[in-house]
Design a protein around this motif. Structure first.
Motif, PDB file in Angstrom:
ATOM      1  N   LEU A 167       0.845  -1.195   0.000  1.00 34.99           N
ATOM      2  CA  LEU A 167       0.000   0.000   0.000  1.00 34.99           C
ATOM      3  C   LEU A 167       0.881   1.246   0.000  1.00 34.99           C
ATOM      4  N   THR A 168       0.635   2.153  -0.943  1.00 33.56           N
ATOM      5  CA  THR A 168       1.334   3.425  -0.899  1.00 33.56           C
ATOM      6  C   THR A 168       0.838   4.216   0.310  1.00 33.56           C
ATOM      7  N   ARG A 169       1.595   5.210   0.708  1.00 31.08           N
ATOM      8  CA  ARG A 169       1.172   6.042   1.839  1.00 31.08           C
ATOM      9  C   ARG A 169      -0.173   6.704   1.540  1.00 31.08           C
ATOM     10  N   GLN A 170      -0.356   7.146   0.292  1.00 26.65           N
ATOM     11  CA  GLN A 170      -1.622   7.776  -0.088  1.00 26.65           C
ATOM     12  C   GLN A 170      -2.782   6.793   0.005  1.00 26.65           C
ATOM     13  N   ARG A 171      -2.571   5.572  -0.482  1.00 30.71           N
ATOM     14  CA  ARG A 171      -3.647   4.579  -0.448  1.00 30.71           C
ATOM     15  C   ARG A 171      -3.981   4.185   0.983  1.00 30.71           C
ATOM     16  N   ALA A 172      -2.973   4.040   1.828  1.00 24.86           N
ATOM     17  CA  ALA A 172      -3.217   3.707   3.229  1.00 24.86           C
ATOM     18  C   ALA A 172      -4.029   4.803   3.915  1.00 24.86           C
ATOM     19  N   THR A 173      -3.730   6.057   3.576  1.00 28.00           N
ATOM     20  CA  THR A 173      -4.486   7.179   4.144  1.00 28.00           C
ATOM     21  C   THR A 173      -5.931   7.154   3.672  1.00 28.00           C
ATOM     22  N   GLU A 174      -6.128   6.887   2.383  1.00 29.33           N
ATOM     23  CA  GLU A 174      -7.497   6.823   1.838  1.00 29.33           C
ATOM     24  C   GLU A 174      -8.314   5.740   2.530  1.00 29.33           C
ATOM     25  N   LEU A 175      -7.669   4.613   2.816  1.00 30.94           N
ATOM     26  CA  LEU A 175      -8.363   3.492   3.445  1.00 30.94           C
ATOM     27  C   LEU A 175      -8.427   3.620   4.963  1.00 30.94           C
ATOM     28  N   ASP A 176      -7.712   4.589   5.514  1.00 31.79           N
ATOM     29  CA  ASP A 176      -7.589   4.766   6.971  1.00 31.79           C
ATOM     30  C   ASP A 176      -6.992   3.509   7.610  1.00 31.79           C
ATOM     31  N   VAL A 177      -5.873   3.058   7.033  1.00 34.32           N
ATOM     32  CA  VAL A 177      -5.168   1.866   7.507  1.00 34.32           C
ATOM     33  C   VAL A 177      -3.835   2.278   8.113  1.00 34.32           C
ATOM     34  N   ALA A 178      -3.508   1.732   9.276  1.00 30.38           N
ATOM     35  CA  ALA A 178      -2.197   1.955   9.892  1.00 30.38           C
ATOM     36  C   ALA A 178      -1.218   0.918   9.365  1.00 30.38           C
ATOM     37  N   VAL A 179      -0.073   1.364   8.856  1.00 29.21           N
ATOM     38  CA  VAL A 179       0.934   0.474   8.277  1.00 29.21           C
ATOM     39  C   VAL A 179       2.187   0.481   9.150  1.00 29.21           C
ATOM     40  N   VAL A 180       2.561  -0.692   9.648  1.00 32.82           N
ATOM     41  CA  VAL A 180       3.747  -0.830  10.492  1.00 32.82           C
ATOM     42  C   VAL A 180       4.921  -1.235   9.593  1.00 32.82           C
ATOM     43  N   PRO A 181       6.029  -0.497   9.623  1.00 32.08           N
ATOM     44  CA  PRO A 181       7.117  -0.773   8.675  1.00 32.08           C
ATOM     45  C   PRO A 181       8.036  -1.918   9.100  1.00 32.08           C
ATOM     46  N   PHE A 182       8.632  -2.557   8.095  1.00 29.24           N
ATOM     47  CA  PHE A 182       9.774  -3.431   8.303  1.00 29.24           C
ATOM     48  C   PHE A 182      11.028  -2.562   8.309  1.00 29.24           C
ATOM     49  N   GLN A 183      12.149  -3.154   8.692  1.00 26.75           N
ATOM     50  CA  GLN A 183      13.420  -2.462   8.592  1.00 26.75           C
ATOM     51  C   GLN A 183      14.315  -3.207   7.625  1.00 26.75           C
TER      52      GLN A 183
ATOM     53  N   VAL B  81      -6.439  -6.422   2.959  1.00 22.43           N
ATOM     54  CA  VAL B  81      -6.495  -5.238   3.810  1.00 22.43           C
ATOM     55  C   VAL B  81      -7.529  -4.250   3.273  1.00 22.43           C
ATOM     56  N   GLU B  82      -7.503  -4.041   1.971  1.00 18.52           N
ATOM     57  CA  GLU B  82      -8.480  -3.145   1.340  1.00 18.52           C
ATOM     58  C   GLU B  82      -9.907  -3.618   1.596  1.00 18.52           C
ATOM     59  N   THR B  83     -10.123  -4.926   1.477  1.00 16.11           N
ATOM     60  CA  THR B  83     -11.458  -5.491   1.719  1.00 16.11           C
ATOM     61  C   THR B  83     -11.913  -5.209   3.144  1.00 16.11           C
ATOM     62  N   ALA B  84     -11.013  -5.400   4.103  1.00 14.75           N
ATOM     63  CA  ALA B  84     -11.358  -5.120   5.496  1.00 14.75           C
ATOM     64  C   ALA B  84     -11.688  -3.646   5.695  1.00 14.75           C
ATOM     65  N   ALA B  85     -10.848  -2.780   5.114  1.00 15.97           N
ATOM     66  CA  ALA B  85     -11.056  -1.340   5.290  1.00 15.97           C
ATOM     67  C   ALA B  85     -12.370  -0.883   4.658  1.00 15.97           C
ATOM     68  N   ARG B  86     -12.690  -1.415   3.494  1.00 13.30           N
ATOM     69  CA  ARG B  86     -13.965  -1.058   2.856  1.00 13.30           C
ATOM     70  C   ARG B  86     -15.145  -1.570   3.682  1.00 13.30           C
ATOM     71  N   GLY B  87     -14.996  -2.762   4.246  1.00 14.54           N
ATOM     72  CA  GLY B  87     -16.042  -3.294   5.110  1.00 14.54           C
ATOM     73  C   GLY B  87     -16.270  -2.411   6.329  1.00 14.54           C
TER      74      GLY B  87
END
Length: 286
Positions: free
Chosen positions: A11-27, A124-130
């Motif tokens: 998920l791009t940062r923009q897409r995550a924001t649109e979906l209101d999803v929190a993204v935890v990064p790897f290192q 993730v998108e499916t969950a966020a849309r739900g």
């Protein structure tokens, strides 16, 4: 309700924001420098560095338990659905589970996607849309399961040295493949969530056509939701797109870069696809 995932979801940062999803990064650590995926490094940055320093490799590390605790605390007043990269590929799911146990909260549900990349992103998108539609948790969990079970992910590549270095394939087999210039096709095992060998071909063109054949065998003539992906291999993408032409009926999404946590171990020559029947999504959101 809050949806949480990790950077393997593509998920791009923009897409995550649109979906209101929190993204935890790897290192990822490369040449002594450590970066956070999606924060101060993007997959295309790593592929560029791989091309600049072809003899060097990187190491990836999963999000820590503390990373998840922090996100869960930030959303303490909400029901949380935490959907993550396959436990067969990473400890991200384990870290998320551990964080939920530490907080002793029943409002955190941690889900092992058993997949990676766009397929995880679609779950993730499916969950966020739900969530936006006000679905109850049970309905969202069933929708996630349906999407996961009906999605096929596979990649091919021409340089095995990155996978060999990662230890994620047999060392002997990878040496043989390199010597013989075999192009392996790697998918996901739905049972254990690990990489699965779907075949091997002698040329990238034959590998691309094999991938298309595997999609046809799985889904027949159904119209497909499809996303192509690559590291730094636009010629491979062009070969795959040509193999698809007249063979598959697709609703193609924008070309994406292979998620860093997969690409770090597959290298810049990786290319592939994720596919699922479009009807699955149409029925869920009709």
């Amino acid at each position: 309700m809050k949806v949480v995932t990790d950077a393997a979801a593509n998920l791009t940062r923009q897409r995550a924001t649109e979906l209101d999803v929190a993204v935890v990064p790897f290192q990822v650590t490369f040449r002594g420098e450590t970066y956070k995926d999606g924060v101060d490094i993007l997959p295309e940055d790593l592929y560029r560095m791989y091309m600049e320093y072809p003899e060097d490799f990187c190491e990836t590390s999963q999000p820590s338990v503390g990373d998840f605790v922090e996100v869960y605390k930030e959303n303490a007043n909400e029901e949380i659905l935490s959907i993550h990269l396959s436990s067969g590929l990473s400890g991200a799911y384990s870290s998320a589970e551990h964080a939920a146990r530490i907080l002793e909260r029943e409002n955190v549900t941690v889900i092992d996607s058993r997949t990676v990349g766009p397929a995880l992103g679609w779950m993730v998108e499916t969950a966020a849309r739900g969530v936006k539609l006000g679905w109850p948790k049970d309905r969202i969990l069933e929708a996630i399961r349906l999407v996961g079970e009906n999605t096929l992910t596979m990649v091919a590549f021409s340089d095995m040295k990155y996978l060999r270095h990662s230890g994620r394939v047999s060392h002997i087999k990878s040496i043989i493949a390199s010597v013989l210039h075999i192009k392996p096709i790697i998918g996901m095992n739905a049972v254990d969530g690990r990489y699965s060998n779907l075949g091997q071909e002698m040329t990238l063109s034959r590998a691309a056509h094999k991938m298309v054949t595997l999609v046809q065998e799985r889904f027949g003539e159904q119209k497909l939701r499809l996303q192509l992906m690559h590291g730094s291999n636009l010629p491979g993408v062009a070969i795959l797109r040509e193999a698809m032409r007249d063979a598959l009926s697709v609703v193609e999404e924008q070309l994406t870069t292979v998620t860093l946590v997969l690409g770090a171990h597959a290298g810049p020559t990786v290319f592939g696809l994720a596919a699922a029947p479009q009807s699955v999504f149409d029925q869920l959101f009709k």
